[in-house]
Enzyme design. Structure first.
Site, PDB file in Angstrom:
ATOM      1  CE1 TYR A   1     -20.732  21.671 -21.022  1.00 63.97           C
ATOM      2  CE2 TYR A   1     -20.705  21.216 -18.663  1.00 63.97           C
ATOM      3  CZ  TYR A   1     -20.275  21.962 -19.754  1.00 63.97           C
ATOM      4  OH  TYR A   1     -19.384  22.993 -19.561  1.00 63.97           O
TER       5      TYR A   1
ATOM      6  CE  LYS B   1     -21.250  20.212 -11.806  1.00 65.69           C
ATOM      7  NZ  LYS B   1     -21.479  19.645 -13.119  1.00 65.69           N
TER       8      LYS B   1
ATOM      9  CG  ASP C   1     -18.934  13.232 -16.972  1.00 66.25           C
ATOM     10  OD1 ASP C   1     -18.679  13.414 -15.759  1.00 66.25           O
ATOM     11  OD2 ASP C   1     -19.003  14.156 -17.799  1.00 66.25           O
TER      12      ASP C   1
HETATM   13  C1  LIG Z   1     -20.514  19.907 -14.383  1.00 64.49           C
HETATM   14  C2  LIG Z   1     -20.166  18.789 -15.254  1.00 64.49           C
HETATM   15  C3  LIG Z   1     -18.951  18.746 -15.963  1.00 64.49           C
HETATM   16  C4  LIG Z   1     -17.985  19.902 -15.977  1.00 64.49           C
HETATM   17  O1  LIG Z   1     -17.456  20.174 -14.729  1.00 64.49           O
HETATM   18  P1  LIG Z   1     -16.823  21.629 -14.431  1.00 64.49           P
HETATM   19  O2  LIG Z   1     -16.297  21.516 -13.049  1.00 64.49           O
HETATM   20  O3  LIG Z   1     -17.945  22.609 -14.589  1.00 64.49           O
HETATM   21  O4  LIG Z   1     -15.761  21.856 -15.444  1.00 64.49           O
HETATM   22  C5  LIG Z   1     -18.643  17.599 -16.666  1.00 64.49           C
HETATM   23  N1  LIG Z   1     -19.487  16.550 -16.692  1.00 64.49           N
HETATM   24  C6  LIG Z   1     -20.668  16.559 -16.058  1.00 64.49           C
HETATM   25  C7  LIG Z   1     -21.540  15.357 -16.095  1.00 64.49           C
HETATM   26  C8  LIG Z   1     -21.052  17.684 -15.326  1.00 64.49           C
HETATM   27  O5  LIG Z   1     -22.245  17.686 -14.710  1.00 64.49           O
END
Ligand SMILES: *Cc1c(COP(=O)(O)O)cnc(C)c1O
Length: 428
Positions: free
Chosen positions: A144, A266, A238
């Site tokens: 994701y 995060k 990511d």
């Molecule tokens: C949570 C997450 C996102 C998206 O971040 P948001 O702050 O919710 O938009 C993208 N990549 C990864 C790996 C994530 O865990």
């Protein structure tokens, strides 16, 4: 345990907010029951409207590595708030946080701040496309990367194909540039490079946390690096979830592979909305205003959010044993859960790195999304409900990662395992 007030609040919310929530994962859809409405957080605990208290293994889905209402972050935020909430002009806090992050990674010269992980990834991909003058991207089934259009492509199980959008509202024209490959399967990636000469980048969660917790094989990441170099594509890690969580340097502290661009979110905001992406100057300088790739944000680098991020990261930097401590707790927890399940004849696949952990109700090791999907989600739902009753708040889906915060004591971990023994017995 009573949930009356949460149930009432949820009913009211549903009248004015679609599904009663502002992010679908909060809705408890796959585990049943009502999402708990939160009154406040205190260290390791979450307290709901009915005054039930839970040890919180969700930690706002990752950001709160020091637990709820951390005093140092709280103080920094209050100090910043008093000077004004937003200026739309640069502040020194942004440079300070950027310097702190760049000091960690020798290959990262510059970072830019945004307001969410979604935005960070979306911008990094645009930059990769602008830099390479290519359009296609490779992403992995089960990873994701936020909810931007061209990344909202998930698993079409089976053959490697050009992606189909996994949500109405995303035109197929936008996702036809997204090629899907299988996690930990280098053959599927080579297939993508065979199918397209137009690949700008590979984007991957080097430690996947959004199909449940599935770390990449070190060799797989290294092979991605080699393929990218061979074909003139960029490798994007990511690390929105794993950054500062899996280790001080995230996945890069664990694997030897060096990506071209990294995205953060995060933990980087300490609980406030912050995202960031960074890389070599040669790439980053293509961003507007110095370069042609446009990217912007009214609240980007917001001073209050920067203050929270700085207060969080500075604590992480100062504390050399933090991740070792957290990993010890994470490992004890998952080993304890595994043993507890075994007593009742249930097989769990468990894993933990740094402050991240995961467990699948699955007889076989989980290496990719297909494996993950074979997990027993009914058992998971029963586990989730049972643990909630016992006062332990786990993510409400089999396909999420759990988090340890520094506010958690060893005793809390042991209590969790004790409770799990009981819950597994009930399930079996
Ligand atoms: C949570 C997450 C996102 C998206 O971040 P948001 O702050 O919710 O938009 C993208 N990549 C990864 C790996 C994530 O865990």
């Amino acid at each position: 345990m009573h949930y009356d007030k949460s149930i009432k609040a949820y009913e009211k919310a549903q009248n004015v907010i679609p599904g009663g929530v502002d992010s679908p994962v909060r809705a408890f859809k796959s585990v049943g029951g009502t999402p708990l409405f939160i009154k406040k957080g205190e260290g390791a605990y979450l307290i709901d409207l009915d005054n039930n208290r839970y040890v919180d293994y969700v930690q706002s889905w990752g950001p709160l590595i020091f637990g709820h209402a951390n005093k140092t972050i709280e103080k920094a935020v209050i100090k910043a708030v008093k000077k004004g909430l937003s200026f739309g002009a640069p502040t020194k806090a942004e440079t300070k946080l950027a310097s702190l992050i760049c000091s960690l990674f020798p290959e990262m010269d510059k970072v830019r701040f945004v307001s969410s992980g979604t935005e960070a990834v979306m911008s990094a991909i645009r930059l990769a496309r602008g830099f390479t003058c290519k359009d296609d991207i490779i992403k992995f089934e089960g990873c994701y990367h936020g909810h931007s259009d061209s990344l909202l492509v998930q698993a079409g199980s089976g053959a490697v194909t050009f992606g189909c959008p996994s949500s109405p509202g995303v035109p197929a024209d936008l996702t036809k540039h997204t090629l899907l490959a299988k996690y930990n399967d280098i053959k599927s990636v080579k297939e993508c490079f065979k199918n397209s000469k137009n690949i700008a980048c590979i984007i991957i969660e080097p430690i996947a946390g959004n199909m449940g917790f599935v770390p990449a094989d070190p060799k797989f990441l290294q092979e991605l690096r080699t393929l990218c170099d061979k074909h003139g594509a960029l490798l994007i890690f990511d690390e929105v979830m794993s950054g500062f969580r899996a280790s001080l340097k995230g996945a890069q502290g664990i694997y030897e592979t060096v990506p071209d661009l990294v995205t953060f979110g995060k933990v980087i905001g300490g609980g406030m909305p912050v995202g960031a992406f960074g890389g070599r100057a040669e790439i980053m300088d293509n961003l507007s205003p110095d370069g042609p790739v446009y990217q912007a944000g009214t609240l980007s680098g917001n001073p209050v959010a920067m203050a929270a991020g700085l207060a969080s990261l500075e604590q992480i930097f100062k504390d050399e044993t933090l991740h070792v401590r957290l990993e010890k707790k994470a490992k004890r927890l998952v080993e304890g859960l595994k043993d507890a399940a075994e007593v009742s004849g249930i097989t769990l696949q468990v894993n933990a790195i740094g402050s991240m952990f995961g467990f699948f109700f699955n007889d076989k090791p989980v290496k990719n999304f297909d494996d993950a999907l074979k997990s027993n989600t009914q058992c998971f739902a029963a586990f989730h409900q049972g643990m909630l009753r016992e006062g332990f708040y786990f993510a409400c889906s089999q396909f999420e990662t759990g988090f340890i915060s520094d506010a958690m004591s060893d005793a809390m971990i042991e209590e969790t395992i004790e409770a799990a023994i009981k819950v597994f017995e009930e399930i079996a």
